[in-house]
Write an enzyme that holds these catalytic residues in place. Sequence first.
Site, PDB file in Angstrom:
ATOM      1  NE  ARG A   1      11.119   4.284   9.771  1.00 19.45           N
ATOM      2  CZ  ARG A   1      10.478   3.513   8.896  1.00 19.45           C
ATOM      3  NH1 ARG A   1      11.119   2.571   8.232  1.00 19.45           N
ATOM      4  NH2 ARG A   1       9.187   3.667   8.689  1.00 19.45           N
TER       5      ARG A   1
ATOM      6  NE  ARG B   1       5.775   5.653   4.269  1.00 18.45           N
ATOM      7  CZ  ARG B   1       6.511   4.689   4.787  1.00 18.45           C
ATOM      8  NH1 ARG B   1       6.861   3.680   4.039  1.00 18.45           N
ATOM      9  NH2 ARG B   1       6.875   4.722   6.055  1.00 18.45           N
TER      10      ARG B   1
ATOM     11  CG  ASP C   1       4.279   0.341   0.301  1.00 19.58           C
ATOM     12  OD1 ASP C   1       4.432  -0.207  -0.804  1.00 19.58           O
ATOM     13  OD2 ASP C   1       4.376  -0.280   1.373  1.00 19.58           O
TER      14      ASP C   1
ATOM     15  CG  ASP D   1       9.449   1.033   5.098  1.00 22.96           C
ATOM     16  OD1 ASP D   1       9.755   1.623   6.158  1.00 22.96           O
ATOM     17  OD2 ASP D   1       8.298   1.015   4.640  1.00 22.96           O
TER      18      ASP D   1
HETATM   19  P1  AMP Z   1       6.165  -3.122   4.518  1.00 23.58           P
HETATM   20  O1  AMP Z   1       6.128  -3.870   3.227  1.00 23.58           O
HETATM   21  O2  AMP Z   1       6.784  -3.861   5.657  1.00 23.58           O
HETATM   22  O3  AMP Z   1       6.774  -1.786   4.356  1.00 23.58           O
HETATM   23  O4  AMP Z   1       4.646  -2.914   4.997  1.00 23.58           O
HETATM   24  C1  AMP Z   1       3.540  -2.793   4.146  1.00 23.58           C
HETATM   25  C2  AMP Z   1       2.320  -2.383   4.929  1.00 23.58           C
HETATM   26  O5  AMP Z   1       1.984  -3.359   5.926  1.00 23.58           O
HETATM   27  C3  AMP Z   1       2.422  -1.066   5.671  1.00 23.58           C
HETATM   28  O6  AMP Z   1       1.166  -0.448   5.608  1.00 23.58           O
HETATM   29  C4  AMP Z   1       2.750  -1.491   7.076  1.00 23.58           C
HETATM   30  O7  AMP Z   1       2.361  -0.522   8.021  1.00 23.58           O
HETATM   31  C5  AMP Z   1       1.927  -2.761   7.212  1.00 23.58           C
HETATM   32  N1  AMP Z   1       2.460  -3.690   8.204  1.00 23.58           N
HETATM   33  C6  AMP Z   1       3.608  -4.423   8.129  1.00 23.58           C
HETATM   34  N2  AMP Z   1       3.770  -5.178   9.228  1.00 23.58           N
HETATM   35  C7  AMP Z   1       2.712  -4.926  10.056  1.00 23.58           C
HETATM   36  C8  AMP Z   1       2.298  -5.393  11.345  1.00 23.58           C
HETATM   37  N3  AMP Z   1       3.012  -6.291  12.026  1.00 23.58           N
HETATM   38  N4  AMP Z   1       1.140  -4.904  11.846  1.00 23.58           N
HETATM   39  C9  AMP Z   1       0.409  -3.997  11.159  1.00 23.58           C
HETATM   40  N5  AMP Z   1       0.736  -3.534   9.961  1.00 23.58           N
HETATM   41  C10 AMP Z   1       1.870  -3.981   9.398  1.00 23.58           C
HETATM   42 MG    MG Z   2       6.738  -0.076   4.217  1.00 26.00          MG
END
Ligand code: AMP
Ligand code: MG
Length: 473
Positions: free
Chosen positions: A168, A175, A244, A254
């Site tokens: 990416r 953020r 975030d 995201d």
């Molecule tokens: P998101 O809502 O997808 O932007 O993610 C929210 C949080 O969850 C962020 O801190 C991401 O890094 C973490 N996260 C999402 N998917 C995973 C995953 N498969 N493994 C580890 N962390 C994750």
């Molecule tokens: Mg995120």
Amino acid sequence: MPFTFDNSYARLPKRFYSNQLPTPVAAPSVVKINHPLATQIGVNADALNAAILAGNEMPEGAEPIATAYAGHQFGGWNPQLGDGRAILLGEVIGPDGVRRDIQLKGSGQTMFSRNGDGRATLGAVLREYLVSEAMAALGLPTTRALAVVTTGEQIMRDGYEPGAVLTRVAQSHIRVGTFQFYFARKDNEALQLLADHVIARHYPEAANADNPVRAMLDAIVVRQAELVARWMLVGFIHGVMNTDNSAISGETIDYGPCAFMDVFHPETVFSSIDRQGRYAWNNQPEMAHWNMSQLAQALGPVLGDDAETEAKAALALFSPAFSKAFYGGFAAKIGMDQDTAELRVLVTDLMEAMAQERVDFTLFFRHLTTGVKAGDFTDVKAMFTNPEQITAWFTRWDHTKANAALMQKVNPVFIPRNHRIEEVIKAANKGDLEPFERLHSVLSRPYEAQPENAEYENAPKPEEIVQATFCGT
Ligand code: AMP
Ligand code: MG
């Protein structure tokens, strides 16, 4: 050497990130490299390979880190999120002078992974690739996709799915939640350092203001307002507008359970995890404003002697900036290059008529545009089963004054429709990448009619409608 890195974020104090190598994968294989983007941002695509793009091999000059941030998720506070499955390799400066992050997403666990596996599915990666590149082609500010590799590993979601890593590109990955992280820890020194970093990187004009942090906040608020307006004008629903997932640069970031709506209804929601409709199409401005108020609060300690007054004044910029971008943009969609009170009423009434009959958002404006050119609105009127309301609207909209060239410039012919993305993912999971390549190619010229790809204009047939997008990330 693929990248000429200059890593400004890694020069910040250690409490901004953790040094973190990606976890090597079993059998990396290149699915896609975005050559035009590489050229645009000063990356030597010829030196890229599967091992580098999967994180198995570190390119020269990389300083791999996972960055710290916090955030409000669906309104609930989480003091520590951070890059749980992404690693920032470093920053490059393009021939255009713009600094950009190069990040691997899906590259393994970090100290921020909590219970996650640090991985991404091929489906989610291809979705992000297609939608973010479509956004860029539509002309909206967005993170970009430089490459996709499969990992040769299966990962567990609803069942087993192929794993992949997305490379990416973003003007930065800072953020709202990055500022919140330090505010929550009462670390005012870090807040000031981060503000200085953001001003130098994204808002250099703010440095000359009497109150640079206030000037930065003003600029961020206005960019967010304009971004959300522009999402709405192409029917985009982000789906997870948590703090975030709100980039300080004003880029869309995201891409999770996001979608472009087919039929128009203001309360449209796709995300399977958004049960209250918090991030519905028409709720996005309010949510972006709420995110900005969280940012203003986090900046409080570095916003000056009367932080509350400064914050209030900055937040007051949101609504007028949004309305101007939204109604001005909507007026352009119906061929008018002004933003008047009268036009705002006309636009509002049109939205009401469209919502009542749930007409396809993109096709309506497509037919309206060709209608202006041909002086014939049969196609567009045929979209309404009960044409009374729209016929009345047509008597108030003076099509002889509509600017067809303007309409063509702002009304896309092609959007990344959900049923097409699902089709791509299904095929890709079986090893067939032809649908991905074809959809990607169609979406690279969204405002041009492409007779050979006309079927990609179509709304989904009833049996093709995708009801919900899953985080499936
Ligand atoms: P998101 O809502 O997808 O932007 O993610 C929210 C949080 O969850 C962020 O801190 C991401 O890094 C973490 N996260 C999402 N998917 C995973 C995953 N498969 N493994 C580890 N962390 C994750
Ligand atoms: Mg995120």
